[in-house]
Design a protein around this motif. Structure first.
Motif, PDB file in Angstrom:
ATOM      1  N   GLY A 105       0.197  -2.057  11.012  1.00 25.12           N
ATOM      2  CA  GLY A 105       1.155  -2.066   9.907  1.00 25.12           C
ATOM      3  C   GLY A 105       0.932  -2.675   8.694  1.00 25.12           C
ATOM      4  N   ALA A 106       1.346  -2.464   7.531  1.00 26.34           N
ATOM      5  CA  ALA A 106       1.212  -3.138   6.147  1.00 26.34           C
ATOM      6  C   ALA A 106       2.686  -2.875   5.460  1.00 26.34           C
ATOM      7  CB  ALA A 106       0.147  -2.762   5.658  1.00 26.34           C
ATOM      8  N   ILE A 107       2.920  -3.477   4.459  1.00 23.60           N
ATOM      9  CA  ILE A 107       4.003  -3.186   3.580  1.00 23.60           C
ATOM     10  C   ILE A 107       3.365  -3.077   2.020  1.00 23.60           C
ATOM     11  CG2 ILE A 107       5.735  -4.074   2.574  1.00 23.60           C
ATOM     12  CD1 ILE A 107       6.308  -5.695   4.967  1.00 23.60           C
ATOM     13  N   ARG A 109       5.205  -2.686  -1.744  1.00 22.60           N
ATOM     14  CA  ARG A 109       6.211  -2.588  -2.574  1.00 22.60           C
ATOM     15  C   ARG A 109       7.392  -2.155  -1.852  1.00 22.60           C
ATOM     16  NH1 ARG A 109       4.612  -0.132  -8.498  1.00 22.60           N
ATOM     17  NH2 ARG A 109       6.497  -1.350  -8.981  1.00 22.60           N
ATOM     18  N   GLY A 110       7.474  -2.939  -0.789  1.00 18.18           N
ATOM     19  CA  GLY A 110       8.807  -2.695   0.076  1.00 18.18           C
ATOM     20  C   GLY A 110       8.764  -1.611   1.100  1.00 18.18           C
ATOM     21  N   VAL A 111       7.611  -0.798   1.250  1.00 19.42           N
ATOM     22  CA  VAL A 111       7.822   0.308   2.028  1.00 19.42           C
ATOM     23  C   VAL A 111       6.735   0.144   2.974  1.00 19.42           C
ATOM     24  CG1 VAL A 111       6.847   2.854   2.086  1.00 19.42           C
ATOM     25  CG2 VAL A 111       8.199   2.042   0.063  1.00 19.42           C
ATOM     26  N   ASP A 112       7.116   0.202   4.147  1.00 20.17           N
ATOM     27  CA  ASP A 112       6.291   0.182   5.712  1.00 20.17           C
ATOM     28  C   ASP A 112       5.197   1.116   5.545  1.00 20.17           C
ATOM     29  OD1 ASP A 112       7.747  -1.976   6.369  1.00 20.17           O
ATOM     30  OD2 ASP A 112       9.202  -0.981   7.592  1.00 20.17           O
ATOM     31  N   LEU A 113       3.993   0.738   5.678  1.00 16.91           N
ATOM     32  CA  LEU A 113       3.001   1.601   5.705  1.00 16.91           C
ATOM     33  C   LEU A 113       2.452   1.402   7.282  1.00 16.91           C
ATOM     34  CD1 LEU A 113       0.864   1.086   2.690  1.00 16.91           C
ATOM     35  CD2 LEU A 113       2.723   2.494   2.905  1.00 16.91           C
ATOM     36  N   TRP A 114       1.579   2.553   7.773  1.00 15.91           N
ATOM     37  CA  TRP A 114       1.072   2.345   8.920  1.00 15.91           C
ATOM     38  C   TRP A 114      -0.364   3.242   8.721  1.00 15.91           C
ATOM     39  CZ3 TRP A 114       2.812  -0.576  12.722  1.00 15.91           C
ATOM     40  CH2 TRP A 114       4.284  -0.949  12.633  1.00 15.91           C
ATOM     41  N   ILE A 115      -1.258   2.242   8.801  1.00 16.87           N
ATOM     42  CA  ILE A 115      -2.716   2.644   8.272  1.00 16.87           C
ATOM     43  C   ILE A 115      -3.643   2.848   9.360  1.00 16.87           C
ATOM     44  CG2 ILE A 115      -4.611   1.565   6.978  1.00 16.87           C
ATOM     45  CD1 ILE A 115      -1.571   1.952   5.365  1.00 16.87           C
ATOM     46  N   VAL A 123       0.373   6.691   7.210  1.00 18.23           N
ATOM     47  CA  VAL A 123       1.937   7.048   7.341  1.00 18.23           C
ATOM     48  C   VAL A 123       2.747   6.049   6.391  1.00 18.23           C
ATOM     49  CG1 VAL A 123       3.976   7.657   8.600  1.00 18.23           C
ATOM     50  CG2 VAL A 123       1.694   8.304   9.337  1.00 18.23           C
ATOM     51  N   ALA A 124       3.478   6.463   5.558  1.00 21.48           N
ATOM     52  CA  ALA A 124       4.703   5.660   4.897  1.00 21.48           C
ATOM     53  C   ALA A 124       5.893   5.946   5.377  1.00 21.48           C
ATOM     54  CB  ALA A 124       4.388   5.885   3.358  1.00 21.48           C
ATOM     55  N   HIS A 125       6.657   4.945   5.781  1.00 25.32           N
ATOM     56  CA  HIS A 125       8.071   5.263   6.483  1.00 25.32           C
ATOM     57  C   HIS A 125       8.934   4.729   4.905  1.00 25.32           C
ATOM     58  CE1 HIS A 125      11.679   3.725   8.535  1.00 25.32           C
ATOM     59  NE2 HIS A 125      11.518   5.204   9.156  1.00 25.32           N
ATOM     60  N   VAL A 126       9.164   5.908   4.346  1.00 32.18           N
ATOM     61  CA  VAL A 126       9.955   5.470   2.974  1.00 32.18           C
ATOM     62  C   VAL A 126      11.452   5.364   3.418  1.00 32.18           C
ATOM     63  CG1 VAL A 126      10.950   6.376   0.905  1.00 32.18           C
ATOM     64  CG2 VAL A 126       8.503   7.131   1.455  1.00 32.18           C
TER      65      VAL A 126
END
Length: 307
Positions: A105-107, A109-115, A123-126
């Motif tokens: 997991g990462a963030i 600019r306010g968007v959750d990323l799964w690296i 993946v970006a969970h917009v």
């Protein structure tokens, strides 16, 4: 089947006027788009093949997130490989599935990323309705671009894609062929200046496509080569019609429900060869031909167990 646009050049219109708003993440330099109406395709004869491409075992290397199999639509662009998926993607479900396949997991600019830990796609969970899939650098760039207030430029392919998406469950638009992304979905060896087309496979099978050559002479030659190759295709697509319109080659195919059903049935078992006629009991006779005094017969004694 609705008519496919014959003149590909007319597609060079302002893309931003017609494509869905969630396509805004596609970069202006995209050279290929593939659109998948997955809610339709997953119930078609292409479900297994396309579904495999939406997993880590496919050519594109998508992460194995079960939620992708429940997506409604997927749009894929190239050369900066990016997939945009719409559907129902609750944050908690994405987190559980991402952790299970080893994403971190990462963030941004306010968007959750799964690296992904390697060079695989992340993946970006917009939102709960929108996922982005691509390399981490690509995801961060498109997220940043979507948040700017400056006037955006759009790939001309978006207008062509918006039009194709009205007719086809699976569609492709490229600015050249061959193309690494398009070649995953187009099983034809084509060298062309542009390509667009689509396929539907519900009760019947429909296909329409066009590709543009450099001249009318090149289009005629390309059409002839394709016609010569058709007999080697699977029989269900041997009805492919090939026409030439100026410098474009046009392809159409219609397979009726009956023909499509027949193509999906397993082949009939090969009947066993009939047994030979039983040999009558009695002495065995050998006939020798070619002797000076004519044919000669010799009666053999019965073999073991025949007495």
């Amino acid at each position: 089947m609705r008519s496919l646009l014959l003149m590909l050049a007319t597609a060079e219109i302002t893309a931003g006027q017609s494509h869905p708003s969630w396509w805004k993440y596609v970069g202006p330099d995209a050279t290929a788009l593939v659109g998948i109406q997955w809610e339709q395709v997953r119930n078609s004869i292409f479900a297994d093949a396309i579904g495999a491409e939406l997993s880590s075992g496919g050519s594109l290397g998508f992460p194995n997130l079960p939620c992708l199999k429940d997506a409604r639509q997927v749009l894929i662009s190239y050369p900066e490989l990016l997939a945009i998926a719409t559907g129902s993607f609750p944050s908690a479900a994405i987190r559980e599935q991402a952790v299970r396949v080893g994403l971190k997991g990462a963030i941004y600019r306010g968007v959750d990323l799964w690296i992904a830990p390697d060079r695989s796609l992340s993946v970006a969970h917009v939102s709960d309705n929108l996922l982005l899939i691509g390399q981490r650098k690509t995801l961060e760039e498109v997220i940043s671009g979507s948040l700017t207030d400056s006037i955006r430029s759009y790939s001309p392919l978006l207008a062509r894609g918006a039009r194709l998406s009205q007719d086809w469950d699976l569609w492709i638009a490229t600015s050249r062929m061959p193309d690494p992304l398009a070649s995953v979905f187009v099983p034809l060896e084509i060298a062309a200046d542009a390509f667009e087309g689509g396929v539907n496979a519900r009760d019947n099978l429909q296909l329409g496509a066009a590709y543009q050559m450099g001249s009318a002479q090149q289009a005629t030659a390309a059409a002839d080569r394709l016609r010569q190759a058709i007999p080697s295709f699977p029989w269900v697509v041997q009805g492919l019609e090939v026409q030439v319109d100026d410098d474009a080659v046009l392809l159409t195919l219609y397979v009726s429900p009956e023909q499509l059903a027949a193509s999906l049935r397993p082949p009939d078992p090969v009947p066993e060869a009939p047994l030979g006629e039983p040999v009558a009991n009695g002495p065995r006779v050998v006939r020798i031909y070619g002797l000076d005094d004519g044919p000669h017969e010799t009666v053999l004694s019965p073999g073991p167990g025949k007495r």
